[in-house]
Design a protein around this motif. Structure first.
Motif, short mmCIF file in Angstrom:
data_model
loop_
_atom_site.label_atom_id
_atom_site.label_comp_id
_atom_site.label_asym_id
_atom_site.label_seq_id
_atom_site.Cartn_x
_atom_site.Cartn_y
_atom_site.Cartn_z
N ARG A 165 22.36 -20.54 19.84
CA ARG A 165 21.08 -20.11 19.28
C ARG A 165 19.97 -20.98 19.85
N SER A 181 13.50 -15.95 23.09
CA SER A 181 14.40 -16.21 21.99
C SER A 181 13.59 -16.27 20.70
N PRO A 232 21.01 -15.37 17.41
CA PRO A 232 22.12 -15.41 18.38
C PRO A 232 21.97 -14.42 19.53
#
Lengths: 208, 386
Positions: B313, B336, B340
């Motif tokens: 992550r 991101s 995940p």
């Protein structure tokens, strides 16, 4: 980055620029440009003699649907006659938008990247952005791809058509709320859910 | 739009006589055509045999790789990157691994960096050799040069197979290193293959470089001007054939490329012959890099101990990382959101962007030259359509 921002602001007065932070170890920050001045900013970055960002490497879209942001806000309140500071969780709704991201490098000076971001007003009707294809030809196919997969309309693009999906396709597959159509071919095995799906897909009265 | 329909019919007799019978002819080259290197169509408008308009049409292999990657974990799309440019799976792996490493701050151990350089340069060798073979195939030299190239490629694929378990879909790199170490005897075998390559290149060049037919078919065909090449974002050997000194191995110095001595060959005409020649010269430079890397590879770990395979992550943020793949600049752009799965996953395909200038290179040439020009662009449809 601050330096480039100052240079653009001195050359093009009235331009709207914001530096967006990036917390990851890469530290690549980007420059949010107002749509009205995007073409002028792009031309300036390409032609300014000590910047010369003559190479637009990567163009891509990002979809940001409506999101609920939670942030902590410090609130001062009187409690029993004494002023105290409390933290309050505040929820705000960020309206959704679509974003086009441009990664610029310089082949002449061999520096970069400078990342430009353009944002649309919303995700439905106000989805127009100025095309940067007149400045960099490399945007041609990549902006067509964004139009195809995200549904951003680029004004001033010479040949804006669908590129990967077929003509006549309606939806925009890379959006976060895209639902795959239920039109796959399947073997009609005698399972209840398969038969139910078959009845949904091909209603019995439609056959006759 | 039909080109003939653009001319109003009542003035038909006023249209000047052209080569051929005076009408423009629209031809769809492809999608199934032996010269299109996959499923690719060019809508060509011809005046006699001259090309007056050319529009590339693709999307036949589109499977929305980006959406699939956004719905799986970071590691889950590593095998999928092999299928982008299925000739060069190892460089695709490297570009993706590099992007995630920049996003998470993982450090690659020295031995893994050497392994990456060795496998990437072997990939470049076999890609360029096959490209030249296919180019000759498109020119009508049916089979023989391609089989010479495939004979060399076979040796390199055997090396890949003994290292990674797969000949083409290698799936070898991991975030922060590589998947497995070298099997015993691999280095000696690789050295032998690399040392034999210059002899193969000499033989190849003796047949091709001064070949009269090759020169007649390629010189001054499909000239790409330097300023157009830069503006259109053309990268890789095609850009350097137009005389622009821009090789990411020298500019970005990703990995450990600053440790090796090699030159960047440049062309100065920007025609198809230069694009052929650049590839041959780049193979010779790759051999130099390989010889240095194979001699200097150290012992040590091959993966960062902080690297996690499952449950990766990364922190909120974004990254764009790029490498010099055999076909040009291959970049990965990741956003991101702390979860995940990547929030946004984008591949910057060199083949697609290099096709932008296909029309400019083909205008005014014969339809037979279109095949040769397309062959010199070096496209793989798995990467163009994604």
């Amino acid at each position: 980055m601050e330096d480039i921002k100052a240079q653009i602001e001195s050359a093009l007065p009235g331009v709207r620029l914001d530096i967006l932070p990036n917390d990851s170890p890469s530290g690549q920050r980007s420059l949010l440009v107002g749509n009205a001045h995007a073409l002028a900013v792009a031309r300036f970055l390409r032609d300014a003699p000590d910047l010369r960002f003559d190479y637009c490497s990567n163009v891509t879209g990002v979809d940001w649907p409506d999101a609920e942001l939670t942030g902590k806000v410090k609130v001062k309140m009187l409690l029993d006659g004494v002023e105290k500071e409390f933290e309050e969780v505040k929820k705000t709704v960020r309206p959704g938008f679509l974003e086009a991201v441009y990664h610029l490098y310089s082949m002449e000076k061999k520096h970069g990247p400078v990342i430009l971001r353009l944002r649309t007003g919303n995700r439905t009707d106000d989805n127009h952005l100025p095309s940067l294809t007149p400045v960099w030809r490399s945007c041609e196919f990549q902006e067509r791809e964004i139009f195809d997969l995200f549904g951003i309309v680029f004004d001033g693009h010479p040949d804006l058509r669908r590129i990967l999906m077929w003509e006549g396709f309606k939806d925009f597959p890379m959006r976060k709320d895209y639902v795959e159509p239920d039109d796959y071919e399947y073997e009609p095995t005698a399972h209840d859910e398969v038969l139910a799906k078959a009845r949904r897909q091909f209603p019995p009265e439609a056959k006759a | 739009m039909s080109a003939a329909a653009a001319i109003p019919s009542q003035h038909w007799e006023l249209v000047p006589k052209r080569e051929g019978d005076g009408e423009l002819l629209e031809v769809a080259m492809g999608p199934h055509h032996p010269s299109t290197h996959g499923v690719f169509r060019m809508d060509v408008v011809l005046d006699g045999e001259r090309v007056v308009k050319l529009k590339p049409v693709f999307g036949y292999l589109h499977r929305n790789h980006e959406k699939i990657a956004e719905s799986t974990s970071y590691l889950g799309s590593m095998p999928y990157t092999d299928r982008l440019d299925y000739f060069c799976s190892l460089t695709n792996n490297w570009a993706y691994a590099l992007a995630v490493e920049k996003l998470t701050g993982l450090q690659v151990p020295e031995r893994a960096d050497y392994l990456r350089v060795i496998t990437a340069e072997l990939t470049r060798l076999q890609n360029h050799a096959c490209l030249v073979g296919f180019l000759l195939q498109d020119m009508g030299a049916s089979g023989t040069p391609l089989m010479y190239a495939f004979r060399e490629r076979e040796k390199i694929l055997d090396l890949f197979e003994s290292l990674t378990g797969a000949r083409m879909m290698c799936n070898y790199m991991r975030f922060g290193g590589c998947r497995c170490d070298l099997p015993p005897g691999w280095l000696e075998q690789a050295k032998k293959v690399v040392d034999e390559t210059p002899r193969f290149l000499d033989e190849f060049e003796r047949f091709l470089t001064d070949n009269e037919i090759l020169m007649a078919r390629t010189q001054h065909v499909g000239v790409l001007r330097r300023d157009l090449a830069i503006n259109a974002g053309v990268t890789g050997p095609m850009l350097r054939a137009s005389g622009v000194n821009y090789d990411l191995r020298k500019v970005d110095r990703y990995g450990i490329y600053d440790r090796f001595q090699f030159r960047v060959p440049l062309g100065d005409h920007g025609d198809t012959y230069d694009r052929y020649m650049i590839r041959v010269l780049e193979m010779r430079e790759s051999v130099k890099i390989l010889q240095q890397a194979l001699a200097a590879i150290p012992e040590g770990p091959i993966i960062d101990p902080k690297s996690k395979l499952r449950g990766l992550r990364p922190k909120t943020g974004e990254v764009y990382a790029r490498i010099e793949a055999p076909k040009g600049e291959l970049g990965f752009y990741l956003i991101s959101d702390g979860g995940p799965k990547p929030y946004r996953y984008r591949v910057r395909p060199p083949s697609l962007v290099n096709l932008t200038v296909l029309e400019d290179m083909c205008l005014g040439h014969l339809v037979a030259d279109v095949v040769v020009i397309l062959g010199s662009v070096d496209i793989v449809m798995g990467e163009v359509d994604r």
